[in-house]
Design a protein around this motif. Structure first.
Motif, PDB file in Angstrom:
ATOM      1  N   GLY A  10      60.388  26.542  20.451  1.00 47.65           N
ATOM      2  CA  GLY A  10      60.467  25.553  19.383  1.00 47.65           C
ATOM      3  C   GLY A  10      60.344  26.188  18.023  1.00 47.65           C
ATOM      4  N   LEU A  11      60.110  25.331  17.038  1.00 47.43           N
ATOM      5  CA  LEU A  11      59.968  25.748  15.643  1.00 47.43           C
ATOM      6  C   LEU A  11      58.497  25.678  15.259  1.00 47.43           C
ATOM      7  N   VAL A  12      58.004  26.745  14.638  1.00 49.32           N
ATOM      8  CA  VAL A  12      56.603  26.793  14.241  1.00 49.32           C
ATOM      9  C   VAL A  12      56.494  27.552  12.925  1.00 49.32           C
ATOM     10  N   GLN A  13      55.493  27.223  12.142  1.00 52.55           N
ATOM     11  CA  GLN A  13      55.273  27.941  10.893  1.00 52.55           C
ATOM     12  C   GLN A  13      54.595  29.274  11.162  1.00 52.55           C
ATOM     13  N   ALA A  14      54.812  30.206  10.245  1.00 51.66           N
ATOM     14  CA  ALA A  14      54.153  31.505  10.362  1.00 51.66           C
ATOM     15  C   ALA A  14      52.643  31.312  10.460  1.00 51.66           C
ATOM     16  N   GLY A  15      52.025  32.075  11.360  1.00 55.87           N
ATOM     17  CA  GLY A  15      50.605  31.940  11.616  1.00 55.87           C
ATOM     18  C   GLY A  15      50.270  30.976  12.731  1.00 55.87           C
ATOM     19  N   GLY A  16      51.267  30.239  13.175  1.00 54.12           N
ATOM     20  CA  GLY A  16      51.048  29.253  14.223  1.00 54.12           C
ATOM     21  C   GLY A  16      51.142  29.848  15.617  1.00 54.12           C
ATOM     22  N   SER A  17      51.100  28.956  16.605  1.00 53.52           N
ATOM     23  CA  SER A  17      51.086  29.370  18.005  1.00 53.52           C
ATOM     24  C   SER A  17      52.098  28.583  18.823  1.00 53.52           C
ATOM     25  N   LEU A  18      52.570  29.214  19.883  1.00 56.81           N
ATOM     26  CA  LEU A  18      53.409  28.563  20.880  1.00 56.81           C
ATOM     27  C   LEU A  18      53.042  29.125  22.241  1.00 56.81           C
ATOM     28  N   ARG A  19      53.272  28.327  23.272  1.00 59.36           N
ATOM     29  CA  ARG A  19      53.059  28.793  24.636  1.00 59.36           C
ATOM     30  C   ARG A  19      54.337  28.595  25.424  1.00 59.36           C
ATOM     31  N   LEU A  20      54.873  29.686  25.940  1.00 54.34           N
ATOM     32  CA  LEU A  20      56.058  29.636  26.773  1.00 54.34           C
ATOM     33  C   LEU A  20      55.645  29.635  28.248  1.00 54.34           C
ATOM     34  N   SER A  21      56.436  28.943  29.044  1.00 51.16           N
ATOM     35  CA  SER A  21      56.238  28.943  30.490  1.00 51.16           C
ATOM     36  C   SER A  21      57.528  29.369  31.173  1.00 51.16           C
ATOM     37  N   CYS A  22      57.376  29.964  32.331  1.00 54.76           N
ATOM     38  CA  CYS A  22      58.537  30.369  33.127  1.00 54.76           C
ATOM     39  C   CYS A  22      58.241  30.018  34.578  1.00 54.76           C
ATOM     40  N   ALA A  23      58.981  29.072  35.104  1.00 54.88           N
ATOM     41  CA  ALA A  23      58.807  28.644  36.491  1.00 54.88           C
ATOM     42  C   ALA A  23      59.822  29.351  37.375  1.00 54.88           C
ATOM     43  N   SER A  54      49.524  41.048  40.794  1.00 52.95           N
ATOM     44  CA  SER A  54      48.214  40.393  40.882  1.00 52.95           C
ATOM     45  C   SER A  54      47.726  39.869  39.545  1.00 52.95           C
ATOM     46  N   GLY A  55      48.343  40.331  38.465  1.00 47.91           N
ATOM     47  CA  GLY A  55      47.888  39.962  37.127  1.00 47.91           C
ATOM     48  C   GLY A  55      46.846  40.913  36.576  1.00 47.91           C
ATOM     49  N   ARG A  72      49.694  34.790  34.640  1.00 43.01           N
ATOM     50  CA  ARG A  72      50.504  34.247  35.725  1.00 43.01           C
ATOM     51  C   ARG A  72      49.621  33.461  36.677  1.00 43.01           C
ATOM     52  N   ASP A  73      50.229  32.453  37.290  1.00 42.00           N
ATOM     53  CA  ASP A  73      49.565  31.641  38.300  1.00 42.00           C
ATOM     54  C   ASP A  73      50.429  31.707  39.552  1.00 42.00           C
ATOM     55  N   ALA A  75      49.886  30.637  42.453  1.00 39.10           N
ATOM     56  CA  ALA A  75      49.875  29.390  43.220  1.00 39.10           C
ATOM     57  C   ALA A  75      50.900  28.392  42.681  1.00 39.10           C
ATOM     58  N   LYS A  76      51.235  28.525  41.399  1.00 37.90           N
ATOM     59  CA  LYS A  76      52.201  27.621  40.769  1.00 37.90           C
ATOM     60  C   LYS A  76      53.537  28.296  40.504  1.00 37.90           C
ATOM     61  N   ASP A  77      53.678  29.545  40.914  1.00 39.42           N
ATOM     62  CA  ASP A  77      54.935  30.286  40.702  1.00 39.42           C
ATOM     63  C   ASP A  77      55.350  30.267  39.236  1.00 39.42           C
ATOM     64  N   THR A  78      54.412  30.492  38.363  1.00 40.53           N
ATOM     65  CA  THR A  78      54.675  30.368  36.934  1.00 40.53           C
ATOM     66  C   THR A  78      54.012  31.508  36.168  1.00 40.53           C
ATOM     67  N   VAL A  79      54.710  31.978  35.162  1.00 33.51           N
ATOM     68  CA  VAL A  79      54.159  32.953  34.234  1.00 33.51           C
ATOM     69  C   VAL A  79      54.167  32.340  32.839  1.00 33.51           C
ATOM     70  N   TYR A  80      53.158  32.670  32.054  1.00 36.42           N
ATOM     71  CA  TYR A  80      52.980  32.087  30.729  1.00 36.42           C
ATOM     72  C   TYR A  80      52.950  33.183  29.668  1.00 36.42           C
TER      73      TYR A  80
END
Length: 122
Positions: A10-23, A54-55, A72-73, A75-80
């Protein structure tokens, strides 16, 4: 073959945060080394970070060290990818990647996601 689907860009201002997920789906997620690449306009796709099965072992590119955190999780087959203190130069399409041994270079990537856009406004 593994199928990867990213979300969270997405769009975020400098200094901000985002969380990406990959299923992931398909072959057993826990057998893959996982990670992220990014590609800015007019530039080559570059390595960002990888996490082992294993992470317990993580390797970051210098440009994101101290600001990005991968997890990574199995159990949920997901990496963040938690991205904090974002800068304008972090603007890129972010791609989830999977490999059997390592993914620090594109040559070793076995599967790619479709990409998710991250835009950081200054």
């Amino acid at each position: 073959q593994v199928r990867l689907v990213e979300s969270g860009g997405g769009l975020v201002q400098a200094g901000g945060s985002l969380r990406l997920s990959c299923a992931a789906s398909g072959r057993t997620f826990s057998t893959y080394v996982m990670g992220w690449f990014r590609q800015a306009p007019g530039k080559e796709r570059e390595f960002v970070v990888q996490i082992n099965r294993s992470g317990g072992s993580i390797y970051y590119a210098d440009s994101v060290k101290g600001r990005f955190t991968i997890s990574r999780d199995n159990a949920k087959d997901t990496v963040y990818l938690q991205m904090n203190s974002l800068k304008a130069e972090d603007t890129a399409v972010y791609y989830c990647a999977a490999g059997s041994i390592t993914i620090t270079t594109r040559d070793y990537v076995n599967g790619w996601g479709q990409g998710t856009q991250v835009t950081v406004s200054s």
